[in-house]
Design a protein around this motif. Structure first.
Motif, PDB file in Angstrom:
ATOM      1  N   GLU A 156       0.786  -1.228   0.000  1.00 35.04           N
ATOM      2  CA  GLU A 156       0.000   0.000   0.000  1.00 35.04           C
ATOM      3  C   GLU A 156       0.825   1.289   0.000  1.00 35.04           C
ATOM      4  O   GLU A 156       0.438   2.252  -0.666  1.00 35.04           O
ATOM      5  CB  GLU A 156      -0.963   0.009   1.190  1.00 35.04           C
ATOM      6  CG  GLU A 156      -2.049  -1.064   1.115  1.00 35.04           C
ATOM      7  CD  GLU A 156      -1.631  -2.375   1.755  1.00 35.04           C
ATOM      8  OE1 GLU A 156      -0.417  -2.548   2.034  1.00 35.04           O
ATOM      9  OE2 GLU A 156      -2.500  -3.232   1.995  1.00 35.04           O
ATOM     10  N   PRO A 157       1.924   1.394   0.750  1.00 37.36           N
ATOM     11  CA  PRO A 157       2.666   2.662   0.744  1.00 37.36           C
ATOM     12  C   PRO A 157       3.208   2.987  -0.641  1.00 37.36           C
ATOM     13  O   PRO A 157       3.726   2.112  -1.337  1.00 37.36           O
ATOM     14  CB  PRO A 157       3.813   2.403   1.732  1.00 37.36           C
ATOM     15  CG  PRO A 157       3.332   1.295   2.607  1.00 37.36           C
ATOM     16  CD  PRO A 157       2.488   0.435   1.711  1.00 37.36           C
ATOM     17  N   CYS A 158       3.093   4.262  -1.041  1.00 35.87           N
ATOM     18  CA  CYS A 158       3.655   4.672  -2.325  1.00 35.87           C
ATOM     19  C   CYS A 158       5.178   4.657  -2.237  1.00 35.87           C
ATOM     20  O   CYS A 158       5.760   4.523  -1.150  1.00 35.87           O
ATOM     21  CB  CYS A 158       3.146   6.054  -2.707  1.00 35.87           C
ATOM     22  SG  CYS A 158       3.787   7.411  -1.697  1.00 35.87           S
ATOM     23  N   GLY A 159       5.831   4.816  -3.370  1.00 40.17           N
ATOM     24  CA  GLY A 159       7.291   4.769  -3.379  1.00 40.17           C
ATOM     25  C   GLY A 159       7.915   5.795  -2.465  1.00 40.17           C
ATOM     26  O   GLY A 159       8.890   5.514  -1.766  1.00 40.17           O
ATOM     27  N   GLU A 160       7.343   7.010  -2.442  1.00 34.23           N
ATOM     28  CA  GLU A 160       7.918   8.044  -1.588  1.00 34.23           C
ATOM     29  C   GLU A 160       7.718   7.719  -0.112  1.00 34.23           C
ATOM     30  O   GLU A 160       8.568   8.047   0.718  1.00 34.23           O
ATOM     31  CB  GLU A 160       7.315   9.407  -1.925  1.00 34.23           C
ATOM     32  CG  GLU A 160       7.949  10.578  -1.192  1.00 34.23           C
ATOM     33  CD  GLU A 160       9.453  10.707  -1.423  1.00 34.23           C
ATOM     34  OE1 GLU A 160      10.122  11.274  -0.531  1.00 34.23           O
ATOM     35  OE2 GLU A 160       9.964  10.255  -2.471  1.00 34.23           O
ATOM     36  N   ARG A 215      -3.765   6.776   1.345  1.00 38.31           N
ATOM     37  CA  ARG A 215      -3.515   7.384   0.038  1.00 38.31           C
ATOM     38  C   ARG A 215      -3.806   8.883   0.047  1.00 38.31           C
ATOM     39  O   ARG A 215      -3.039   9.686  -0.504  1.00 38.31           O
ATOM     40  CB  ARG A 215      -4.371   6.698  -1.040  1.00 38.31           C
ATOM     41  CG  ARG A 215      -4.022   7.164  -2.436  1.00 38.31           C
ATOM     42  CD  ARG A 215      -2.598   6.794  -2.790  1.00 38.31           C
ATOM     43  NE  ARG A 215      -2.188   7.383  -4.061  1.00 38.31           N
ATOM     44  CZ  ARG A 215      -1.027   7.977  -4.266  1.00 38.31           C
ATOM     45  NH1 ARG A 215      -0.163   8.084  -3.289  1.00 38.31           N
ATOM     46  NH2 ARG A 215      -0.711   8.462  -5.442  1.00 38.31           N
ATOM     47  N   LEU A 216      -4.917   9.279   0.668  1.00 40.28           N
ATOM     48  CA  LEU A 216      -5.231  10.699   0.737  1.00 40.28           C
ATOM     49  C   LEU A 216      -4.153  11.463   1.500  1.00 40.28           C
ATOM     50  O   LEU A 216      -3.792  12.587   1.130  1.00 40.28           O
ATOM     51  CB  LEU A 216      -6.592  10.907   1.401  1.00 40.28           C
ATOM     52  CG  LEU A 216      -7.818  10.445   0.605  1.00 40.28           C
ATOM     53  CD1 LEU A 216      -9.071  10.633   1.441  1.00 40.28           C
ATOM     54  CD2 LEU A 216      -7.941  11.181  -0.712  1.00 40.28           C
ATOM     55  N   SER A 217      -3.625  10.865   2.553  1.00 40.93           N
ATOM     56  CA  SER A 217      -2.578  11.512   3.344  1.00 40.93           C
ATOM     57  C   SER A 217      -1.301  11.677   2.530  1.00 40.93           C
ATOM     58  O   SER A 217      -0.644  12.729   2.571  1.00 40.93           O
ATOM     59  CB  SER A 217      -2.290  10.702   4.612  1.00 40.93           C
ATOM     60  OG  SER A 217      -3.413  10.679   5.469  1.00 40.93           O
ATOM     61  N   GLU A 218      -0.923  10.627   1.789  1.00 39.83           N
ATOM     62  CA  GLU A 218       0.271  10.730   0.947  1.00 39.83           C
ATOM     63  C   GLU A 218       0.121  11.849  -0.081  1.00 39.83           C
ATOM     64  O   GLU A 218       1.022  12.671  -0.268  1.00 39.83           O
ATOM     65  CB  GLU A 218       0.524   9.394   0.239  1.00 39.83           C
ATOM     66  CG  GLU A 218       0.951   8.267   1.156  1.00 39.83           C
ATOM     67  CD  GLU A 218       1.007   6.922   0.449  1.00 39.83           C
ATOM     68  OE1 GLU A 218       1.789   6.057   0.871  1.00 39.83           O
ATOM     69  OE2 GLU A 218       0.241   6.722  -0.534  1.00 39.83           O
TER      70      GLU A 218
END
Length: 810
Positions: free
Chosen positions: A95-99, A282-285
Motif C-alpha cells: 500500500e505505501p507509495c514509493g515516496e 492514500r489521501l494523506s500521501e
C-alpha cells in the motif's frame, strides 16, 4: 569445505499493534518486557547478542522507559545489541507509495544515526506479506546492503535480489528455530541442506518468540548452549548479530543465485481489508506531497517559513500506520479507530499547510483585472488538463457567471445553484482547466453573465447513453451494467462481445482478517468462493447533461446492501470516470467490479511503488498501485484501469477485476460495514502503456487539481506559470521539499519506462541556481555533481532510477 558456522540470531518480532492497541499494551507490555528480558540475558550470558528493529519502538522506549533505553544504548555501543531494519516500522509493501517507502528509511535511519551513532545496514521485514520490487534500490540508496525476510519466498533462501534499475542487495530467508522445548531443531540436516544448495559455510538461524514480543528465554539460551557443546567440533554454533552474519556471508556470496524479478506475496486479502484505512493512507500521501511541493515554492518565492516540523510530524503518523498489520487491516476495531484519528490529524495538518502555501503564492499573482478569480494549481510535473469543481458566493447583483482563461477566451462551465455552510445562496461550477502548467498555476477570470452562456454541449446524456467526441457509452436498461463502450476516435469497442462491463460481483469469502482467502492457508492468493453477479434491475437516470460533464446514475439493491453507480464522460478529457457509493452490510463476502475487455492477446502491466511490473493474468489476487493496464501484445491498443485508493485486483485472460471490499469476522471483526465511496476510471489508449501516458493519467486521477478563489489585487506573477518542470515526461518529479538539514531544495524523480533519459529540469523560483548534486535518499551522501545553467539542470537518468537531487539556490 571448511567448518560450517550456524549464526544464532536472537530477536523478537513485536507487532506495533494487532490484536491489542499500541498504547498502553505494546509499549508497557510488549516492548518493556521484551527489552527487560533481552538486557537480563545480555547480563547473564557473555556471548549472547540480541537484535531489534523499528525506530518507532525505540522512540517509545526512549520516551516512556528512559532508564531501559539508556541500557540499550550502552549495549549497542558494545556491539551486543544490534539495531536492524533501518525503517520507521516494519511496513507492508503493497500500500505505501514509493515516496512513503523512502520516508520509512529516511526517518528511521536519521533516528538511528542520532541515537546510536551509525546507520543500520540490515533491512528487516520478517512478517511483511508484500515486499516491492524497487526495494533493493531504496535500501541501497538508504545505506542498507542486506535484507532479512520470510514471506513471499519464490524458492530461494539465500540470493542476490536485483531491482529493475540493477541495484542489488544480499537477501536471506533464515532458518527458524525454537530451542524452548525438545526435540530441538535438527541442526545437522539444516546445515547439510544449506551447504548443498548454496555452497556456503555461514548459515543463519532466527530464535525468539514474537508478535506480542518475548524473545529467547533464559532456558532457551541454556538449551542452545547444550546443542552447541554436543555438535563440537563438527559444527560451530555461535550467538551472532545480523550484521555479523551478513559480513561473514558476503565473503562467500559471489556464487549465490541472482533473482531479477518480483518476490511473491501472501495474505492477499489484506490488500483490501479495512478500506477506510487504505483511503486514509492514500489521501494523506497525496496531500502531504502537495503540501511539501507548494510550501517549498512559497518558501523560495514568497519568503514563507517552511513548516518542516509540522510536515515531519504528520509523516510520522502516516509511516506508523503503514506497519503491516495496521495498513493491512488485520488489527482489531479499536486500533482501526485510532489509525483513523491519526489520518484525520494528518489531513488536517497537511490541508492547513497546503492552504497557507497556496495563499502565499496566490498573493503574488496579478488578479487586478477581475473582481473574482479562480487560480488553479497543478501539483504534478507535466502540463495537464482536468476537471475542476468549486462553489462561488456571487457578488451582489450577479445572476450568473462566465469564465475566461488568461487569453480572454470563454471557458465552458456547468452550473448548479446551491447553498453554502451558512445557508447562503452560491453557485456550484464545473469546468475543465486545460494545459495547467507543470508544478504551476493558471488564472481564470470570473465575470458576471445573464442567462444561458452556452448554446451547444459537446458531451451529452440521454436515456441510458453518454456521448462525447471520444466515446459512446451505453448502459444496459435491464441490469444497469455497461453494455457498450465504443472508442469513436479509434473505431473500436472496449468491451468483449456479448459481455457487460462495470459489473458488480459478490464472492463468498470464507477467509479471515489476517488476509487469508482460504482458511488456514497463506497462499495461494485466490478467491475460491461462489461469485454472484448483483442481479438487480437498476434504476437509471441522467444526473448531469453537459456542457462540461455528462453523468448517468444507476441505483441497485442486493442482499443487505445498496449500490449507487455513476458513469461520467467529459467534453475534453479522454477518460471515463466511475463512482460507486455502497452502503455495505455483508459478512464473509468480497465485492469486485469487473471489466471483460476486447483485448485478444493480453499483456498485463501494473503500477508498483516507484515502478511497474509485468504480470501473468492468472486469476490470482495481486497487489498494484494506481493503474492496471491490459494491452494487445503487439502494443497496438490497450485499456488502463485507474484507481485512487484500491490496492488489490485479479485478472484472468482478458478480464480485469478490481477488488473493492471484504468483510471477514475472525480473528478481528473487520466487516467494513457502512458507507463507502469508491472511485475508478478507464483510460483507453493507442500504443503500449509506456508511450501512452498511462502512468501520468493515473497520477492525474489520484491527484486532483487544486484551487484558490482570489479577490482583485495586484501581483508580480503573470496569469499562468510553471515553477518547476522536467523533460521528458517519462521522468516524474514525485517530491519537492526542503532538505532535512540546511537550506537546500530537494527534488526526487523517477524514470518509469525503462529507458535512459537525458533530463532537463527548469526552475523558476526567483533564485540563482548555484549547485546541484545527486545524493542518496538520506540526503547525506553526494553521488555526483549535476550540470547547472541559468535556471536549469541537465542530468542523465538511468532506466527505472529513483534520483534524489539536492539543489543550492541563493
Amino acid at each position: 569445505m571448511g567448518k560450517p558456522v550456524v549464526h544464532v540470531i536472537s530477536q523478537s518480532h513485536i507487532d506495533v499493534a494487532w490484536l491489542w492497541p499500541y498504547y498502553p499494551e505494546t509499549i508497557h507490555d510488549c516492548v518493556k518486557l521484551t527489552f527487560i528480558r533481552a538486557i537480563d540475558n545480555l547480563k547473564m550470558h557473555e556471548a549472547y547478542t540480541f537484535a531489534q528493529s523499528q525506530a518507532a519502538l525505540y522512540k517509545a522506549a526512549e520516551e516512556f522507559l528512559p532508564e531501559l533505553f539508556s541500557e540499550i544504548v550502552r549495549h549497542v555501543k558494545e556491539g551486543r545489541w544490534d539495531v536492524v531494519g533501518g525503517a520507521y516500522v516494519e511496513f507492508e509493501g503493497g500500500e505505501p507509495c514509493g515516496e512513503s517507502l523512502v520516508r520509512q528509511y529516511l526517518f528511521g535511519q536519521r533516528y538511528f544515526t542520532r541515537r546510536f551513532g551509525a546507520k543500520v545496514r540490515v533491512g528487516w521485514l520478517p512478517d511483511s506479506w508484500t515486499i516491492p520490487w524497487q526495494l533493493p534500490q531504496i535500501l541501497r540508496k538508504s545505506g542498507i546492503n542486506y535484507l532479512v525476510f520470510y514471506r513471499g519466498s519464490i524458492g530461494e533462501d539465500l540470493f542476490w535480489w536485483e531491482a529493475p534499475d540493477g541495484s542489488r542487495i544480499l537477501a536471506c530467508r533464515p532458518l527458524r528455530g525454537s530451542f524452548a522445548y525438545r526435540p530441538f531443531p535438527e541442526i545437522r540436516e539444516l546445515v547439510d541442506e544449506t551447504r548443498r544448495r548454496y555452497g556456503v559455510e555461514n548459515i543463519p538461524m532466527i530464535v525468539g518468540s514474537g508478535d506480542h514480543g518475548g524473545g529467547p528465554t533464559y532456558q532457551e539460551i541454556q538449551n542452545i548452549q547444550e546443542v552447541k557443546d554436543a555438535l563440537k567440533p563438527e559444527i560451530e554454533i555461535r550467538f551472532s548479530t545480523p550484521h555479523q552474519f551478513f559480513e561473514s556471508l558476503s565473503k562467500e556470496a559471489s556464487g549465490l543465485p541472482v533473482l531479477k524479478r518480483e518476490l511473491d506475496w501472501e495474505l492477499a486479502g489484506d490488500l483490501t481489508n479495512c478500506a477506510r484505512l487504505k483511503e486514509g493512507n492514500r489521501l494523506s500521501e497525496v496531500k502531504l506531497l502537495a503540501a511539501e511541493k507548494f510550501s517549498s515554492i512559497a518558501m523560495l518565492i514568497a519568503g514563507m517559513k517552511y513548516p518542516q516540523s509540522e510536515l515531519n510530524s504528520a509523516w510520522e503518523k502516516v509511516l506508523f500506520n503503514q506497519f503491516h498489520d495496521i495498513i493491512g487491516g488485520s488489527v482489531i476495531p479499536s486500533v482501526q479507530a485510532e489509525a483513523g484519528k491519526a489520518y484525520e490529524a494528518v489531513l488536517r495538518t497537511a490541508g492547513e499547510v497546503l492552504e497557507k502555501a497556496l495563499q502565499e503564492i496566490s498573493s503574488l499573482i496579478d488578479t487586478s483585472d477581475s473582481e473574482l478569480s479562480i487560480i488553479v494549481f497543478n501539483s504534478l510535473s507535466w502540463s495537464r488538463t482536468d476537471i475542476v469543481e468549486t462553489e462561488l458566493n456571487l457578488p451582489e447583483g450577479w445572476k450568473n457567471v462566465r469564465l475566461e482563461d488568461p487569453d480572454g477566451a470563454t471557458v465552458p462551465i456547468q452550473t448548479t445553484e446551491c447553498c453554502d455552510e451558512k445557508g447562503e445562496r452560491c453557485l456550484k461550477i464545473i469546468f475543465i482547466a486545460e494545459n495547467v502548467p507543470p508544478l504551476g498555476y493558471k488564472v481564470y477570470r470570473v465575470v458576471p453573465a445573464n442567462g444561458n452562456v452556452y448554446e451547444t454541449s459537446p458531451v451529452k446524456a440521454s436515456g441510458n447513453e453518454l456521448e462525447n467526441r471520444f466515446f459512446r457509452i451505453r448502459v444496459c436498461g435491464t441490469t444497469g451494467d455497461l453494455e457498450s463502450v465504443f472508442d469513436r476516435e479509434n473505431l473500436r469497442e472496449l468491451l468483449e462481445e456479448n459481455n457487460h462491463g462495470n459489473v458488480l460481483k459478490l464472492i463468498e469469502d470464507p477467509g479471515d482478517s489476517e488476509g487469508r482467502l482460504t482458511p488456514g492457508v497463506d497462499r495461494p492468493n485466490r478467491f475460491t468462493g461462489i461469485a454472484r453477479k448483483i442481479e438487480s434491475k437498476g434504476s437509471i437516470r441522467v444526473a448531469e447533461n453537459g456542457p462540461v460533464r455528462a453523468k448517468l446514475t444507476v441505483k441497485k439493491a442486493y442482499g443487505n446492501s445498496t449500490y449507487v453507480q455513476e458513469v461520467a464522460a467529459y467534453s475534453r478529457i479522454r477518460r471515463i470516470d466511475f463512482s460507486l457509493t455502497v452502503d455495505w452490510n455483508e459478512v464473509h463476502t468480497a465485492l469486485k467490479v469487473e471489466f471483460p475487455l476486447n483485448i485478444t492477446s493480453p499483456l498485463l502491466n501494473v503500477g508498483i511503488p516507484y515502478g511497474s511490473a509485468t504480470r501473468i493474468p492468472n486469476g490470482e489476487e495481486q497487489p498494484f498501485q494506481q493503474w492496471i493496464d491490459m494491452s494487445e501484445a503487439d502494443g497496438s491498443y490497450g485499456v488502463a484501469l485507474l484507481s485512487d485508493a484500491k490496492y488489490g485486483y485479479d485478472s484472468e485472460h482478458n478480464v480485469l477485476r478490481l477488488t473493492l471490499l471484504r468483510s471477514p469476522t475472525e480473528p478481528s471483526y473487520n466487516t467494513d460495514n457502512g458507507r463507502h465511496v469508491v472511485k475508478y476510471a478507464l483510460y483507453p489508449h493507442v500504443g503500449e502503456w509506456k508511450t501512452s501516458s498511462v502512468v501520468q493519467k493515473s497520477y492525474e486521477f489520484s491527484n486532483p487539481l487544486l484551487l484558490r478563489l482570489e479577490r482583485k489585487h495586484g501581483g508580480v506573477l503573470s496569469k499562468t506559470g510553471s515553477f518547476i518542470s522536467v523533460k521528458p515526461e517519462s521522468a516524474i518529479i514525485e517530491c519537492v521539499k526542503k532538505a532535512e538539514d540546511g537550506e537546500s531544495l530537494v527534488l526526487r524523480l523517477f524514470q518509469h519506462t525503462g529507458v535512459r533519459n537525458s533530463c532537463e529540469i527548469l526552475l523558476n523560483l526567483d533564485k540563482t541556481l548555484k549547485k546541484a548534486f545527486k545524493t542518496n535518499l538520506l540526503e547525506d551522501e553526494v553521488l555526483e555533481e549535476v550540470g547547472v545553467y541559468a535556471n536549469g539542470l541537465k542530468l542523465s537518468l538511468n532506466p527505472y532510477e529513483i534520483c534524489t537531487l539536492k539543489i543550492v539556490l541563493e
